[in-house]
Design an enzyme around this catalytic site. Structure first.
Site, PDB file in Angstrom:
ATOM      1  N   ASP A 170       0.788  -1.232   0.000  1.00  0.00           N
ATOM      2  CA  ASP A 170       0.000   0.000   0.000  1.00  0.00           C
ATOM      3  C   ASP A 170       0.818   1.279   0.000  1.00  0.00           C
ATOM      4  O   ASP A 170       0.272   2.358  -0.200  1.00  0.00           O
ATOM      5  CB  ASP A 170      -0.921   0.028   1.227  1.00  0.00           C
ATOM      6  CG  ASP A 170      -1.965  -1.071   1.193  1.00  0.00           C
ATOM      7  OD1 ASP A 170      -2.333  -1.491   0.075  1.00  0.00           O
ATOM      8  OD2 ASP A 170      -2.413  -1.504   2.268  1.00  0.00           O
ATOM      9  N   ASP A 194       0.346   5.630   2.039  1.00  0.00           N
ATOM     10  CA  ASP A 194      -0.627   5.103   2.998  1.00  0.00           C
ATOM     11  C   ASP A 194      -0.258   5.583   4.399  1.00  0.00           C
ATOM     12  O   ASP A 194      -0.366   6.756   4.699  1.00  0.00           O
ATOM     13  CB  ASP A 194      -0.686   3.581   2.891  1.00  0.00           C
ATOM     14  CG  ASP A 194      -1.899   3.004   3.604  1.00  0.00           C
ATOM     15  OD1 ASP A 194      -2.875   3.742   3.810  1.00  0.00           O
ATOM     16  OD2 ASP A 194      -1.878   1.817   3.964  1.00  0.00           O
ATOM     17  N   ASP A 198       2.862   0.974  10.361  1.00  0.00           N
ATOM     18  CA  ASP A 198       1.811  -0.019  10.591  1.00  0.00           C
ATOM     19  C   ASP A 198       2.389  -1.161  11.418  1.00  0.00           C
ATOM     20  O   ASP A 198       3.414  -1.744  11.047  1.00  0.00           O
ATOM     21  CB  ASP A 198       1.291  -0.590   9.268  1.00  0.00           C
ATOM     22  CG  ASP A 198       0.208   0.261   8.637  1.00  0.00           C
ATOM     23  OD1 ASP A 198       0.115   1.454   8.981  1.00  0.00           O
ATOM     24  OD2 ASP A 198      -0.533  -0.261   7.778  1.00  0.00           O
ATOM     25  N   ARG A 250      -4.571   9.424  13.585  1.00  0.00           N
ATOM     26  CA  ARG A 250      -3.909   8.135  13.836  1.00  0.00           C
ATOM     27  C   ARG A 250      -2.522   8.321  14.460  1.00  0.00           C
ATOM     28  O   ARG A 250      -1.510   7.910  13.900  1.00  0.00           O
ATOM     29  CB  ARG A 250      -3.809   7.300  12.561  1.00  0.00           C
ATOM     30  CG  ARG A 250      -5.144   6.936  11.968  1.00  0.00           C
ATOM     31  CD  ARG A 250      -5.009   5.950  10.826  1.00  0.00           C
ATOM     32  NE  ARG A 250      -6.312   5.531  10.325  1.00  0.00           N
ATOM     33  CZ  ARG A 250      -6.503   4.586   9.409  1.00  0.00           C
ATOM     34  NH1 ARG A 250      -5.458   3.951   8.905  1.00  0.00           N
ATOM     35  NH2 ARG A 250      -7.716   4.269   9.006  1.00  0.00           N
TER      36      ARG A 250
END
Length: 375
Positions: A170, A194, A198, A250
């Site tokens: 991504d 993205d 992560d 986030r």
């Protein structure tokens, strides 16, 4: 004359020390002018859930001399060659390099990628860094930006795993899947397709510290999906980071797991600062939150998947010693768990949130010159 020179040196050193005297990670190593001769000392300095990460400590040094990248048959001297070896390696750089990868770089276990002493840029429109089912990785001193999506194709995962076909990715800057004992420290991350970080698929034992996250909307995702309950084992420490300018949301966004967010400094966000779904435990301690001017965006927190207020009432989201500016506020819920969550090797002192701007003033990539402390 000699006394004046000594005084000048002491003033200089005191000025450096004052920048990190209360940051337990930096105070562990940054005062050493001979850092280049004692690089592996860094591995003793992590705190939080990723404090056991040793990276390539005890292994050989490997020097990156070329920005070239062959995903299948990497040449010695390239970053991919070093990152995919089976043995423990402490990877350093011979000079400033701008590295545009042709496929995601899979990092094998027991590796440190240490950018100190060079200006290292990774991304530049290509895919970026990937860890899958590995342990003991340290990433330090890297500029990671402009990370883009990748196509499906063949990639050397490691010497042991060989070349395997991988799916398109991504465009995350750093992806961690099913990893343990990983430490991400003093990197500058921005502008990717993205997310910037992560951490998913039952990863645990991760510390993300002293990084600068900026010019990016969706910064950090912790937890794979709302139906992937194996992330209940996830433990992540997010400490001493600078979020912003221009970081949207986030920071982090969590699913399941236990997340300690400590002594970070938050510039105004565009959506929210800390969010989550699927009942994560989020302990916010000693952070400084500065809300945007938009009166509808003052709340630090965002809960996702709450059909009614009672649905999320038992989620443990607690704020302790946080500092709130420009109308920012944190909506707490659940019982007060306290912050006695670490064993002795993981624990560290957390300052009041009013100190967070000072503790994070050197977040991101440091300037490291031979025979001088990194600044």
């Amino acid at each position: 004359m000699a006394s004046c020179t000594l005084l000048a040196v002491l003033v200089f050193l005191c000025a450096i020390v004052s920048c990190f005297s209360d940051n337990p990670i930096d105070s562990c190593w940054r005062g050493d002018a001979n850092w280049d001769q004692n690089r592996m000392k860094l591995a003793d300095c992590a705190v939080g859930f990723g404090s056991s990460a040793m990276g390539g400590k005890g292994g050989a040094f490997y020097t990156v001399t070329s920005s070239d990248d062959d995903p299948v048959n990497p040449a010695p001297g390239t970053l991919r060659y070093g990152a995919t070896r089976e043995r423990s390696l402490w990877i350093i750089f011979s000079k400033n390099l701008n590295i545009k990868l042709n496929m995601p770089l899979y990092i094998a276990g027991n590796k440190t990628i240490d950018g100190r002493g060079a200006e290292v840029h990774i991304g530049n429109g290509g895919p970026c860094l990937f860890m899958r089912t590995v342990s003991h990785v340290i990433l330090h001193g890297l500029n990671i930006h402009g990370c883009n999506t990748s196509v499906s194709g063949n990639v050397l995962i490691s010497e042991a795993s060989g070349v395997v076909p991988v799916h398109a990715q991504d465009g995350d800057a750093i992806t961690m899947r099913n990893v343990t004992d990983v430490w991400i420290d003093h990197n500058s991350l921005s502008d990717s397709s993205d997310g910037l970080v992560d951490v998913t698929l039952a990863s645990t034992g991760v510390t993300i510290s002293n990084n600068h996250f900026f010019n990016h909307h969706k910064v950090m995702l912790l937890g794979h999906s709302d139906i992937y309950s194996d992330d209940k084992s996830m433990k992540v420490t997010v400490a001493f980071n600078q979020f912003g300018p221009n970081a949207g949301q986030r920071m982090p966004r969590a699913r399941y797991g236990l997340i300690h967010v400590a002594n970070n400094n938050y510039d105004p966000w565009s959506i929210y600062a800390i969010g989550g779904s699927s009942n994560p435990t989020i302990l916010s301690e000693g952070n400084s939150f500065t809300a945007p001017n938009d009166s509808d965006k003052k709340e630090v927190t965002r809960r996702v998947g709450c059909e009614s207020p009672s649905t999320c009432a038992n989620w443990v989201w607690r704020s302790t010693q946080d500092s709130f500016n420009n109308g920012a506020y944190f909506v707490s819920s659940g019982k007060n768990e306290g912050t006695n969550i670490y064993n002795n090797n993981e624990a560290f002192k957390v300052e009041n949130g009013s100190a967070a701007p000072q503790l994070t003033k050197n977040a991101g990539v440091l300037t490291c010159i031979l025979s001088k402390p990194c600044s």
